[in-house]
Design an enzyme around this catalytic site. Structure first.
Site, PDB file in Angstrom:
ATOM      1  N   LYS A   1     -19.038 -40.329  -4.558  1.00 16.38           N
ATOM      2  CA  LYS A   1     -20.476 -40.583  -4.654  1.00 16.38           C
ATOM      3  C   LYS A   1     -21.058 -40.880  -3.271  1.00 16.38           C
ATOM      4  O   LYS A   1     -22.124 -40.389  -2.909  1.00 16.38           O
ATOM      5  CB  LYS A   1     -20.746 -41.739  -5.632  1.00 16.38           C
ATOM      6  CG  LYS A   1     -20.493 -41.321  -7.084  1.00 16.38           C
ATOM      7  CD  LYS A   1     -20.456 -42.476  -8.056  1.00 16.38           C
ATOM      8  CE  LYS A   1     -20.001 -41.944  -9.427  1.00 16.38           C
ATOM      9  NZ  LYS A   1     -19.853 -42.982 -10.447  1.00 16.38           N
TER      10      LYS A   1
ATOM     11  N   GLN B   1     -20.085 -49.261 -10.665  1.00 14.72           N
ATOM     12  CA  GLN B   1     -19.036 -48.362 -11.149  1.00 14.72           C
ATOM     13  C   GLN B   1     -18.347 -48.949 -12.378  1.00 14.72           C
ATOM     14  O   GLN B   1     -17.891 -50.097 -12.360  1.00 14.72           O
ATOM     15  CB  GLN B   1     -18.012 -48.111 -10.018  1.00 14.72           C
ATOM     16  CG  GLN B   1     -16.912 -47.146 -10.374  1.00 14.72           C
ATOM     17  CD  GLN B   1     -17.419 -45.725 -10.642  1.00 14.72           C
ATOM     18  OE1 GLN B   1     -18.301 -45.215  -9.952  1.00 14.72           O
ATOM     19  NE2 GLN B   1     -16.875 -45.088 -11.666  1.00 14.72           N
TER      20      GLN B   1
ATOM     21  N   ASP C   1     -27.856 -44.392 -13.082  1.00 15.66           N
ATOM     22  CA  ASP C   1     -26.876 -43.884 -14.057  1.00 15.66           C
ATOM     23  C   ASP C   1     -27.552 -43.533 -15.384  1.00 15.66           C
ATOM     24  O   ASP C   1     -26.971 -42.836 -16.220  1.00 15.66           O
ATOM     25  CB  ASP C   1     -25.783 -44.938 -14.316  1.00 15.66           C
ATOM     26  CG  ASP C   1     -24.490 -44.630 -13.561  1.00 15.66           C
ATOM     27  OD1 ASP C   1     -24.262 -43.434 -13.250  1.00 15.66           O
ATOM     28  OD2 ASP C   1     -23.729 -45.573 -13.299  1.00 15.66           O
TER      29      ASP C   1
END
Ligand code: NAP
Length: 284
Positions: free
Chosen positions: A52, A96, A119
């Site tokens: 990422k 995460q 997200d």
């Protein structure tokens, strides 16, 4: 011969488009910064986090890393997220997952400001998706819509069957297909007669987390098959929920594993980061 949908190529195309857009926005003095938070050092999570950060660097988005010890308490993580929520220099926040078992993931997801929820997991983002409002889209399903569109596969009016109803793939996938005017069926572990239902699909999307489960008996001739699954087979090779060698010959288009859905998730995360810049641009 089926069309093999090339997720690597399509994700690169998207990243290049985003890079050009970020360059244009930077010329107007707009910048983006993604805060990436990792708790503990699970090796798989570290690989995802690094990928990422690399994608951010490629596109021209700054990324700030917060690497916290495994023993970090829920309260400590909450206060970091609150700090990042309040920081105008941070456009997007990514925590995460999975988090260590002593931390309540849902509580952390709800603490992230919906305006920085790249997200797309916050209940506000989920609600916006279902009522058709603009907002951050869950990355893997958004990537699948891009795979279909950029491969010239029409979605409108199609019979789509999604196998799996998780909050990160199956449910948002169903919402996005509905938004594209498909007729959508969602199947899950209690579904009766899965074969019969799956065989209705013009577009079959499989996100069940069961290695090579879907064989050609589940697939109508000429269907499009999208495989979200990610596993290691008996030879330690990556494979999906679909038995590719058995299924591919009866499809009109199919995603391989690896190189299908996988690369799209990060591309769409980057799109959500750029979306934070677009929103700030509109508000300016
Ligand atoms: P998950 O949370 O485990 O959900 C699996 C879903 O499949 C559940 O809804 C379950 O039904 C359903 N299911 C399980 N067995 C079934 C059966 N025999 N028949 C019908 N439905 C069945 O998984 P997920 O997070 O959605 O992920 C699915 C797969 O995609 C995994 O292999 C994961 O590694 C992969 N994945 C890949 C990416 C990517 O970027 N490529 C991203 C996310 C996930 P119930 O709800 O009834 O239990």
């Amino acid at each position: 011969m089926p069309h093999i949908i090339n997720g690597k190529e399509i994700s690169q195309q998207i990243k290049d488009e985003l890079k050009a857009e970020v360059t244009r926005l930077a010329e107007k003095g707009r910048h983006a910064c993604l805060a990436v938070v990792q708790v503990g050092n699970d090796p798989a999570s570290s690989v995802y986090v690094n990928n990422k950060k690399k994608a951010c660097a490629y596109i021209g988005i700054e990324s700030k890393s917060y690497e916290l010890a495994e023993e970090t308490t829920e309260e400590e993580l909450i206060s970091l997220v609150e700090e990042l929520n309040a920081d105008d220099g941070v456009n997007g926040i990514l925590v995460q997952l999975p988090l260590p078992a002593h931390i309540d993931e849902d509580r952390i997801i709800r603490t992230i400001s919906p305006d920085k929820d790249v997200d797309g997991f916050h209940p506000v983002s989920v609600g916006r998706l279902w009522i058709g409002e603009k907002g951050f889209l869950s990355c893997t399903p958004a990537g699948i819509i891009q795979l279909l569109k950029r491969s010239g596969i029409a979605i409108e009016g199609k019979e789509c069957v999604v196998i799996g109803r998780s909050n990160i793939v199956g449910k948002p996938m169903a919402a996005l297909l509905l938004r594209e005017n498909a007729t959508v069926t969602v199947a899950h572990s209690r579904t009766k007669d899965l074969k019969e239902i799956a065989r209705r699909a013009d577009i079959l999307i499989v996100a069940m987390g069961k290695k090579k489960f879907i064989t050609r008996e589940y697939v109508k001739a000429g269907a499009v098959v999208i495989d979200v699954g990610m596993h290691r087979d008996e030879n330690n090779k990556l494979c999906g929920d679909v038995d590719y060698d058995d299924v591919a010959p009866v499809t009109s288009a199919v995603t391989p594993v690896p190189g299908g859905v996988g690369p799209m998730t990060i591309a769409m995360l980057m799109d959500n980061c750029v979306e934070t810049m677009r929103i700030r641009e509109e508000e300016a």
